[in-house]
Scaffold this active site. Structure first.
Site, PDB file in Angstrom:
ATOM      1  N   LYS A  14     -49.260  61.535  57.248  1.00 30.74           N
ATOM      2  CA  LYS A  14     -49.095  60.360  58.210  1.00 30.74           C
ATOM      3  C   LYS A  14     -48.447  60.988  59.414  1.00 30.74           C
ATOM      4  O   LYS A  14     -49.205  61.696  60.127  1.00 30.74           O
ATOM      5  CB  LYS A  14     -48.487  59.140  57.331  1.00 30.74           C
ATOM      6  CG  LYS A  14     -49.585  58.689  56.657  1.00 30.74           C
ATOM      7  CD  LYS A  14     -49.129  57.832  55.575  1.00 30.74           C
ATOM      8  CE  LYS A  14     -50.240  57.526  54.535  1.00 30.74           C
ATOM      9  NZ  LYS A  14     -49.858  57.060  53.429  1.00 30.74           N
ATOM     10  N   SER A  60     -47.240  49.205  53.482  1.00 28.17           N
ATOM     11  CA  SER A  60     -48.372  49.793  54.094  1.00 28.17           C
ATOM     12  C   SER A  60     -49.653  48.958  54.655  1.00 28.17           C
ATOM     13  O   SER A  60     -49.941  49.409  55.491  1.00 28.17           O
ATOM     14  CB  SER A  60     -49.099  51.236  53.276  1.00 28.17           C
ATOM     15  OG  SER A  60     -49.527  50.460  51.922  1.00 28.17           O
ATOM     16  N   HIS A  63     -44.748  55.732  55.457  1.00 32.42           N
ATOM     17  CA  HIS A  63     -44.902  55.120  56.894  1.00 32.42           C
ATOM     18  C   HIS A  63     -43.456  55.156  57.611  1.00 32.42           C
ATOM     19  O   HIS A  63     -43.778  54.893  58.985  1.00 32.42           O
ATOM     20  CB  HIS A  63     -45.504  53.864  56.835  1.00 32.42           C
ATOM     21  CG  HIS A  63     -46.921  53.698  56.043  1.00 32.42           C
ATOM     22  ND1 HIS A  63     -48.088  54.285  56.774  1.00 32.42           N
ATOM     23  CD2 HIS A  63     -47.114  53.714  54.647  1.00 32.42           C
ATOM     24  CE1 HIS A  63     -49.065  54.142  55.823  1.00 32.42           C
ATOM     25  NE2 HIS A  63     -48.643  53.923  54.813  1.00 32.42           N
TER      26      HIS A  63
HETATM   27  C1  LIG Z   1     -50.413  56.960  51.984  1.00 32.67           C
HETATM   28  C2  LIG Z   1     -49.598  56.436  51.105  1.00 32.67           C
HETATM   29  C3  LIG Z   1     -49.312  57.364  49.776  1.00 32.67           C
HETATM   30  C4  LIG Z   1     -50.043  58.378  49.294  1.00 32.67           C
HETATM   31  O1  LIG Z   1     -50.045  59.508  50.186  1.00 32.67           O
HETATM   32  P1  LIG Z   1     -51.011  60.859  50.250  1.00 32.67           P
HETATM   33  O2  LIG Z   1     -50.324  62.044  50.712  1.00 32.67           O
HETATM   34  O3  LIG Z   1     -51.967  60.371  51.166  1.00 32.67           O
HETATM   35  O4  LIG Z   1     -51.854  60.874  48.769  1.00 32.67           O
HETATM   36  C5  LIG Z   1     -48.290  56.962  49.078  1.00 32.67           C
HETATM   37  N1  LIG Z   1     -47.285  56.104  49.295  1.00 32.67           N
HETATM   38  C6  LIG Z   1     -47.733  55.192  50.448  1.00 32.67           C
HETATM   39  C7  LIG Z   1     -46.878  53.879  50.744  1.00 32.67           C
HETATM   40  C8  LIG Z   1     -48.753  55.255  51.329  1.00 32.67           C
HETATM   41  O5  LIG Z   1     -48.813  54.565  52.379  1.00 32.67           O
END
Ligand SMILES: *Cc1c(COP(=O)(O)O)cnc(C)c1O
Length: 396
Positions: free
Chosen positions: A236, A176, A204
Protein backbone atom coordinates in the site's frame (compact mmCIF):
# COMPACT_ATOMS: atom_id res chain seq x y z
CA UNK A 1 -24.38 -34.45 -7.62
CA UNK A 2 -22.16 -32.06 -9.55
CA UNK A 3 -21.45 -28.41 -8.87
CA UNK A 4 -23.96 -26.06 -10.48
CA UNK A 5 -21.68 -23.14 -11.23
CA UNK A 6 -23.89 -21.49 -13.83
CA UNK A 7 -26.75 -20.98 -11.38
CA UNK A 8 -24.39 -19.59 -8.73
CA UNK A 9 -23.00 -17.14 -11.25
CA UNK A 10 -26.48 -16.17 -12.49
CA UNK A 11 -27.62 -15.46 -8.91
CA UNK A 12 -24.59 -13.29 -8.35
CA UNK A 13 -25.35 -11.32 -11.50
CA UNK A 14 -29.02 -10.87 -10.58
CA UNK A 15 -28.00 -9.44 -7.18
CA UNK A 16 -25.77 -6.80 -8.87
CA UNK A 17 -22.80 -8.40 -7.10
CA UNK A 18 -20.98 -9.83 -10.09
CA UNK A 19 -17.33 -8.82 -10.08
CA UNK A 20 -15.06 -8.12 -12.99
CA UNK A 21 -11.40 -7.24 -13.12
CA UNK A 22 -10.55 -3.99 -14.88
CA UNK A 23 -7.47 -4.50 -17.06
CA UNK A 24 -4.71 -2.04 -16.17
CA UNK A 25 -2.65 -1.18 -19.23
CA UNK A 26 -0.31 1.38 -17.64
CA UNK A 27 1.88 1.54 -14.54
CA UNK A 28 0.00 2.02 -11.27
CA UNK A 29 -0.60 5.66 -10.47
CA UNK A 30 -2.98 8.57 -10.56
CA UNK A 31 -3.26 8.62 -14.35
CA UNK A 32 -3.89 5.15 -15.67
CA UNK A 33 -5.13 3.39 -18.77
CA UNK A 34 -7.85 0.84 -18.01
CA UNK A 35 -9.51 -1.29 -20.70
CA UNK A 36 -8.14 1.05 -23.35
CA UNK A 37 -9.40 4.23 -21.66
CA UNK A 38 -7.16 6.90 -20.07
CA UNK A 39 -8.55 7.72 -16.62
CA UNK A 40 -7.86 9.84 -13.57
CA UNK A 41 -7.90 7.24 -10.80
CA UNK A 42 -9.00 7.50 -7.17
CA UNK A 43 -8.98 3.88 -6.12
CA UNK A 44 -5.56 2.37 -5.58
CA UNK A 45 -3.81 2.09 -2.21
CA UNK A 46 -0.59 3.73 -3.40
CA UNK A 47 -1.22 6.56 -0.91
CA UNK A 48 2.20 8.16 -1.14
CA UNK A 49 2.73 7.72 -4.87
CA UNK A 50 5.70 5.37 -4.42
CA UNK A 51 4.61 2.38 -6.55
CA UNK A 52 6.05 3.95 -9.70
CA UNK A 53 8.64 6.23 -8.09
CA UNK A 54 11.86 6.35 -10.20
CA UNK A 55 14.16 5.80 -7.21
CA UNK A 56 12.16 2.76 -6.06
CA UNK A 57 12.14 1.35 -9.60
CA UNK A 58 15.90 1.86 -9.79
CA UNK A 59 16.46 0.07 -6.46
CA UNK A 60 14.34 -2.82 -7.74
CA UNK A 61 16.27 -3.05 -11.04
CA UNK A 62 19.60 -2.85 -9.26
CA UNK A 63 18.43 -5.44 -6.75
CA UNK A 64 17.48 -7.82 -9.57
CA UNK A 65 20.89 -7.42 -11.20
CA UNK A 66 22.67 -8.06 -7.92
CA UNK A 67 20.44 -10.75 -6.38
CA UNK A 68 18.59 -12.30 -9.31
CA UNK A 69 14.85 -12.54 -9.68
CA UNK A 70 13.43 -15.39 -7.62
CA UNK A 71 13.71 -16.06 -3.88
CA UNK A 72 14.43 -19.67 -4.87
CA UNK A 73 13.58 -21.36 -1.56
CA UNK A 74 11.74 -20.80 1.70
CA UNK A 75 13.40 -18.67 4.38
CA UNK A 76 14.28 -21.68 6.53
CA UNK A 77 15.95 -23.56 3.68
CA UNK A 78 18.14 -21.12 1.77
CA UNK A 79 15.79 -18.33 0.67
CA UNK A 80 16.56 -15.81 3.44
CA UNK A 81 18.89 -13.42 1.69
CA UNK A 82 20.75 -10.36 2.85
CA UNK A 83 18.24 -7.77 1.49
CA UNK A 84 15.43 -9.58 3.38
CA UNK A 85 17.52 -9.43 6.53
CA UNK A 86 18.43 -5.75 6.12
CA UNK A 87 14.81 -4.87 5.49
CA UNK A 88 13.75 -6.69 8.66
CA UNK A 89 16.27 -4.70 10.66
CA UNK A 90 15.13 -1.44 9.09
CA UNK A 91 11.47 -2.26 9.78
CA UNK A 92 12.22 -3.10 13.41
CA UNK A 93 13.90 0.28 13.83
CA UNK A 94 11.11 2.06 11.97
CA UNK A 95 8.41 0.56 14.20
CA UNK A 96 10.44 0.88 17.42
CA UNK A 97 10.08 -2.86 18.02
CA UNK A 98 12.93 -5.25 18.89
CA UNK A 99 12.39 -7.32 15.73
CA UNK A 100 10.42 -7.62 12.53
CA UNK A 101 9.68 -10.59 10.28
CA UNK A 102 9.18 -10.15 6.54
CA UNK A 103 6.28 -12.09 5.00
CA UNK A 104 5.14 -12.52 1.39
CA UNK A 105 1.77 -10.79 1.78
CA UNK A 106 -0.48 -9.22 4.36
CA UNK A 107 -2.96 -12.04 3.99
CA UNK A 108 -0.26 -14.55 4.90
CA UNK A 109 1.14 -12.40 7.71
CA UNK A 110 -2.30 -12.36 9.32
CA UNK A 111 -2.91 -16.10 8.84
CA UNK A 112 0.59 -16.85 10.10
CA UNK A 113 0.56 -14.67 13.19
CA UNK A 114 -2.92 -15.63 14.40
CA UNK A 115 -2.61 -19.38 13.80
CA UNK A 116 0.86 -19.51 15.38
CA UNK A 117 -0.39 -17.77 18.53
CA UNK A 118 -3.92 -19.00 19.12
CA UNK A 119 -5.33 -22.51 18.89
CA UNK A 120 -7.92 -24.80 20.43
CA UNK A 121 -8.81 -23.70 23.95
CA UNK A 122 -7.85 -20.07 23.25
CA UNK A 123 -10.02 -17.11 22.27
CA UNK A 124 -9.75 -14.70 19.33
CA UNK A 125 -11.85 -11.51 19.48
CA UNK A 126 -12.08 -9.25 16.44
CA UNK A 127 -13.68 -5.99 15.48
CA UNK A 128 -16.71 -6.72 13.31
CA UNK A 129 -15.26 -4.65 10.45
CA UNK A 130 -11.81 -6.26 10.36
CA UNK A 131 -10.27 -7.18 7.02
CA UNK A 132 -11.31 -10.55 5.53
CA UNK A 133 -7.83 -12.00 6.06
CA UNK A 134 -8.14 -11.47 9.82
CA UNK A 135 -11.56 -13.10 9.92
CA UNK A 136 -10.22 -16.06 7.95
CA UNK A 137 -7.23 -16.26 10.31
CA UNK A 138 -9.49 -16.30 13.37
CA UNK A 139 -11.63 -19.10 11.93
CA UNK A 140 -8.63 -21.13 10.78
CA UNK A 141 -6.91 -20.90 14.16
CA UNK A 142 -9.41 -23.26 15.77
CA UNK A 143 -9.72 -20.90 18.75
CA UNK A 144 -13.11 -19.75 20.05
CA UNK A 145 -13.79 -16.87 17.73
CA UNK A 146 -16.14 -13.96 18.13
CA UNK A 147 -16.59 -10.47 16.78
CA UNK A 148 -17.30 -7.38 18.86
CA UNK A 149 -19.23 -4.33 17.66
CA UNK A 150 -17.14 -1.87 15.70
CA UNK A 151 -14.90 0.16 18.02
CA UNK A 152 -17.26 -0.60 20.92
CA UNK A 153 -15.33 -1.09 24.18
CA UNK A 154 -18.38 -2.37 26.11
CA UNK A 155 -18.97 -5.01 23.49
CA UNK A 156 -15.27 -5.96 23.63
CA UNK A 157 -15.25 -6.04 27.44
CA UNK A 158 -18.29 -8.31 27.66
CA UNK A 159 -16.70 -10.77 25.24
CA UNK A 160 -13.41 -10.62 27.14
CA UNK A 161 -15.28 -11.53 30.33
CA UNK A 162 -16.48 -14.74 28.66
CA UNK A 163 -13.18 -15.62 27.00
CA UNK A 164 -11.24 -18.80 27.74
CA UNK A 165 -7.54 -19.65 27.50
CA UNK A 166 -5.10 -17.15 26.06
CA UNK A 167 -6.93 -14.31 24.38
CA UNK A 168 -5.93 -12.31 21.33
CA UNK A 169 -7.85 -9.12 20.52
CA UNK A 170 -7.40 -8.15 16.87
CA UNK A 171 -8.26 -4.92 15.12
CA UNK A 172 -7.48 -3.14 11.88
CA UNK A 173 -5.52 0.06 12.62
CA UNK A 174 -7.28 1.99 9.85
CA UNK A 175 -10.46 0.23 8.71
CA UNK A 176 -9.94 -0.57 5.07
CA UNK A 177 -13.44 0.08 3.76
CA UNK A 178 -14.41 2.98 6.10
CA UNK A 179 -11.12 4.80 6.62
CA UNK A 180 -11.72 5.42 10.32
CA UNK A 181 -9.17 4.64 13.04
CA UNK A 182 -9.39 1.93 15.67
CA UNK A 183 -9.99 3.32 19.18
CA UNK A 184 -6.65 1.76 19.95
CA UNK A 185 -5.85 3.25 23.38
CA UNK A 186 -9.25 1.98 24.55
CA UNK A 187 -8.75 -1.44 22.98
CA UNK A 188 -5.32 -1.75 24.64
CA UNK A 189 -6.58 -0.69 28.06
CA UNK A 190 -9.62 -2.98 27.90
CA UNK A 191 -7.50 -5.93 26.81
CA UNK A 192 -4.76 -5.25 29.37
CA UNK A 193 -7.24 -5.22 32.28
CA UNK A 194 -8.09 -8.81 31.41
CA UNK A 195 -4.62 -10.02 30.46
CA UNK A 196 -5.36 -10.32 26.73
CA UNK A 197 -2.91 -9.52 23.95
CA UNK A 198 -3.60 -6.97 21.22
CA UNK A 199 -2.77 -7.48 17.55
CA UNK A 200 -3.12 -4.57 15.12
CA UNK A 201 -3.17 -4.87 11.34
CA UNK A 202 -2.09 -1.41 10.21
CA UNK A 203 -2.09 -2.07 6.46
CA UNK A 204 -3.50 1.39 5.73
CA UNK A 205 -1.89 3.37 8.55
CA UNK A 206 1.80 2.84 7.83
CA UNK A 207 3.13 5.71 5.76
CA UNK A 208 0.03 7.85 6.29
CA UNK A 209 -0.36 8.23 10.06
CA UNK A 210 2.22 9.48 12.56
CA UNK A 211 4.78 12.23 12.08
CA UNK A 212 7.24 9.80 10.53
CA UNK A 213 4.70 7.58 8.84
CA UNK A 214 4.95 5.03 11.66
CA UNK A 215 1.24 4.37 11.50
CA UNK A 216 -1.38 4.12 14.19
CA UNK A 217 1.03 3.07 16.97
CA UNK A 218 3.11 6.19 16.32
CA UNK A 219 -0.09 8.28 16.10
CA UNK A 220 -1.22 7.11 19.57
CA UNK A 221 2.28 6.49 20.97
CA UNK A 222 1.71 2.81 21.81
CA UNK A 223 4.55 0.57 22.96
CA UNK A 224 5.32 -3.05 22.16
CA UNK A 225 3.88 -3.98 25.58
CA UNK A 226 0.57 -2.36 24.65
CA UNK A 227 0.52 -3.77 21.10
CA UNK A 228 2.59 -6.96 21.23
CA UNK A 229 1.71 -7.98 17.64
CA UNK A 230 1.93 -5.33 14.94
CA UNK A 231 1.28 -6.09 11.27
CA UNK A 232 2.19 -3.83 8.37
CA UNK A 233 1.79 -4.42 4.66
CA UNK A 234 4.16 -3.19 1.99
CA UNK A 235 1.84 -3.16 -1.04
CA UNK A 236 0.00 0.00 0.00
CA UNK A 237 1.77 3.21 1.09
CA UNK A 238 5.17 1.52 0.65
CA UNK A 239 4.27 0.94 -3.00
CA UNK A 240 6.02 -2.45 -3.25
CA UNK A 241 4.86 -5.89 -2.05
CA UNK A 242 4.89 -8.10 1.02
CA UNK A 243 4.19 -7.51 4.69
CA UNK A 244 5.78 -7.75 8.10
CA UNK A 245 5.10 -8.63 11.70
CA UNK A 246 6.86 -6.51 14.33
CA UNK A 247 7.20 -7.36 18.00
CA UNK A 248 9.41 -8.90 20.65
CA UNK A 249 12.35 -11.21 20.03
CA UNK A 250 10.28 -14.10 21.40
CA UNK A 251 7.29 -13.33 19.18
CA UNK A 252 9.39 -13.33 16.02
CA UNK A 253 11.19 -16.54 17.01
CA UNK A 254 7.80 -18.14 17.71
CA UNK A 255 6.59 -17.21 14.24
CA UNK A 256 9.74 -18.57 12.61
CA UNK A 257 9.11 -21.89 14.42
CA UNK A 258 5.32 -22.18 14.12
CA UNK A 259 3.79 -19.90 11.48
CA UNK A 260 2.96 -22.28 8.64
CA UNK A 261 2.27 -19.55 6.03
CA UNK A 262 5.80 -18.31 6.77
CA UNK A 263 7.55 -21.66 6.82
CA UNK A 264 5.97 -23.31 3.79
CA UNK A 265 6.33 -20.63 1.17
CA UNK A 266 9.07 -19.28 -1.07
CA UNK A 267 10.66 -16.05 0.13
CA UNK A 268 9.68 -12.93 -1.79
CA UNK A 269 12.16 -11.89 -4.52
CA UNK A 270 15.12 -10.19 -2.79
CA UNK A 271 14.89 -7.31 -5.30
CA UNK A 272 11.48 -6.47 -3.85
CA UNK A 273 13.15 -6.06 -0.46
CA UNK A 274 15.73 -3.75 -2.10
CA UNK A 275 12.89 -1.63 -3.52
CA UNK A 276 11.11 -1.57 -0.15
CA UNK A 277 14.27 -0.40 1.63
CA UNK A 278 14.35 2.55 -0.75
CA UNK A 279 10.65 3.33 -0.38
CA UNK A 280 11.01 3.15 3.41
CA UNK A 281 13.60 5.95 3.21
CA UNK A 282 11.27 8.09 1.07
CA UNK A 283 8.28 7.34 3.27
CA UNK A 284 10.12 8.40 6.43
CA UNK A 285 12.03 11.33 5.02
CA UNK A 286 9.60 13.06 2.68
CA UNK A 287 7.13 14.66 5.06
CA UNK A 288 5.60 16.66 2.22
CA UNK A 289 3.81 13.54 1.04
CA UNK A 290 1.79 13.30 4.28
CA UNK A 291 1.24 17.08 4.31
CA UNK A 292 -0.06 17.01 0.72
CA UNK A 293 -2.40 14.17 1.61
CA UNK A 294 -3.81 16.09 4.58
CA UNK A 295 -4.55 19.09 2.33
CA UNK A 296 -6.24 16.94 -0.33
CA UNK A 297 -8.33 15.12 2.30
CA UNK A 298 -9.58 18.44 3.71
CA UNK A 299 -10.35 19.80 0.23
CA UNK A 300 -12.24 16.64 -0.75
CA UNK A 301 -14.33 16.49 2.44
CA UNK A 302 -15.43 20.11 2.14
CA UNK A 303 -16.31 19.62 -1.53
CA UNK A 304 -18.32 16.44 -0.98
CA UNK A 305 -20.26 17.97 1.90
CA UNK A 306 -21.19 20.86 -0.45
CA UNK A 307 -22.60 18.37 -2.96
CA UNK A 308 -24.68 16.84 -0.16
CA UNK A 309 -23.23 13.33 -0.34
CA UNK A 310 -22.65 11.26 2.78
CA UNK A 311 -19.04 10.80 3.86
CA UNK A 312 -17.76 8.47 6.56
CA UNK A 313 -15.90 9.58 9.66
CA UNK A 314 -12.43 9.24 8.18
CA UNK A 315 -9.26 11.30 8.69
CA UNK A 316 -7.27 9.07 6.32
CA UNK A 317 -6.77 8.90 2.52
CA UNK A 318 -9.61 6.34 2.44
CA UNK A 319 -12.66 8.58 1.87
CA UNK A 320 -15.68 6.42 1.07
CA UNK A 321 -18.93 8.00 -0.08
CA UNK A 322 -21.81 6.03 1.42
CA UNK A 323 -24.37 5.26 -1.25
CA UNK A 324 -26.62 2.45 0.05
CA UNK A 325 -27.64 0.00 -2.64
CA UNK A 326 -25.20 -1.83 -4.89
CA UNK A 327 -27.15 -0.70 -7.92
CA UNK A 328 -26.83 2.98 -7.05
CA UNK A 329 -23.12 2.60 -6.27
CA UNK A 330 -22.57 0.95 -9.65
CA UNK A 331 -24.52 3.71 -11.43
CA UNK A 332 -22.44 6.45 -9.82
CA UNK A 333 -19.21 4.66 -10.58
CA UNK A 334 -20.29 4.26 -14.24
CA UNK A 335 -21.28 7.94 -14.50
CA UNK A 336 -17.84 8.97 -13.19
CA UNK A 337 -16.14 6.65 -15.60
CA UNK A 338 -17.97 8.28 -18.53
CA UNK A 339 -16.32 11.50 -17.39
CA UNK A 340 -12.87 9.92 -17.35
CA UNK A 341 -12.68 9.24 -13.62
CA UNK A 342 -12.09 5.85 -12.02
CA UNK A 343 -13.60 5.19 -8.59
CA UNK A 344 -14.63 1.68 -7.67
CA UNK A 345 -17.94 0.75 -6.12
CA UNK A 346 -17.51 -1.52 -3.10
CA UNK A 347 -20.42 -3.86 -2.51
CA UNK A 348 -21.44 -6.65 -0.16
CA UNK A 349 -20.02 -9.04 0.91
CA UNK A 350 -16.93 -6.83 1.19
CA UNK A 351 -19.07 -4.34 3.17
CA UNK A 352 -22.31 -4.94 5.13
CA UNK A 353 -25.60 -5.07 3.21
CA UNK A 354 -27.14 -1.67 2.51
CA UNK A 355 -23.79 0.12 2.82
CA UNK A 356 -22.46 -0.08 -0.74
CA UNK A 357 -20.10 2.81 -1.32
CA UNK A 358 -17.74 4.55 -3.66
CA UNK A 359 -14.36 3.97 -2.13
CA UNK A 360 -12.43 7.10 -3.02
CA UNK A 361 -8.76 6.97 -2.13
CA UNK A 362 -6.44 9.94 -2.31
CA UNK A 363 -2.72 9.91 -3.02
CA UNK A 364 0.11 12.35 -2.48
CA UNK A 365 0.53 12.08 -6.25
CA UNK A 366 -2.86 13.80 -6.78
CA UNK A 367 -3.04 17.57 -7.21
CA UNK A 368 -5.60 20.07 -5.99
CA UNK A 369 -6.83 20.27 -9.57
CA UNK A 370 -7.32 16.47 -9.73
CA UNK A 371 -9.56 16.66 -6.66
CA UNK A 372 -11.53 19.54 -8.21
CA UNK A 373 -12.07 17.43 -11.32
CA UNK A 374 -13.38 14.59 -9.17
CA UNK A 375 -15.75 16.92 -7.29
CA UNK A 376 -17.14 18.40 -10.53
CA UNK A 377 -17.67 14.93 -11.99
CA UNK A 378 -19.39 13.76 -8.80
CA UNK A 379 -21.79 16.70 -8.92
CA UNK A 380 -22.77 15.82 -12.50
CA UNK A 381 -23.02 12.09 -11.72
CA UNK A 382 -25.41 12.73 -8.82
CA UNK A 383 -27.60 14.93 -10.99
CA UNK A 384 -27.91 12.09 -13.53
CA UNK A 385 -29.02 9.48 -10.98
CA UNK A 386 -32.62 8.31 -11.25
CA UNK A 387 -34.66 9.14 -8.14
CA UNK A 388 -34.72 6.04 -5.93
CA UNK A 389 -37.39 4.77 -3.56
CA UNK A 390 -36.14 4.87 -0.01
CA UNK A 391 -36.82 1.11 0.46
CA UNK A 392 -34.34 0.29 -2.25
CA UNK A 393 -31.53 1.96 -0.39
CA UNK A 394 -31.38 -0.89 2.13
CA UNK A 395 -31.95 -3.73 -0.23
CA UNK A 396 -28.55 -4.91 -1.26
C1 LIG B 1 -4.74 -5.15 1.95
C2 LIG B 1 -4.92 -5.64 3.34
C3 LIG B 1 -4.37 -6.86 3.75
C4 LIG B 1 -3.71 -7.80 2.79
O1 LIG B 1 -2.44 -7.39 2.47
P1 LIG B 1 -1.76 -7.95 1.14
O2 LIG B 1 -0.33 -7.67 1.31
O3 LIG B 1 -2.39 -7.21 0.03
O4 LIG B 1 -2.07 -9.43 1.10
C5 LIG B 1 -4.47 -7.20 5.07
N1 LIG B 1 -5.12 -6.40 5.96
C6 LIG B 1 -5.69 -5.24 5.58
C7 LIG B 1 -6.39 -4.41 6.60
C8 LIG B 1 -5.62 -4.84 4.25
O5 LIG B 1 -6.22 -3.72 3.88
Amino acid sequence: MSFNLSSRLAERRAAHLYRQRPLLESPQGVRVVVDGQPLLAFCNNDYLGLASHPAVIEAFAEGARRWGVGGGASHLVVGHSQPHHELEEALAEFTGRPRALLMSSGYMANLGAVTALAGQGDTVLEDRLNHASLLDAGLLSGARFSRYLHNDMNSLASRLDKSQGNTLVITDGVFSMDGDLAELPGVCATAAERGAWVMVDDAHGFGCLGNNGGGIVEHFGLSVEQVPVLIGTLGKAFGTAGAFVAGSEELIETLIQFARPYIYTTSQPPAVACATLRSLQLLQGEHWRRERLAQLIAQFRIGVADIGLELMNSPTPIQPILVGSSERAMALSAALREQGILVTAIRPPTVPRGTARLRVTLSAAHTENDVNQLLDALKRAVAQLPVTQSSEAHDA
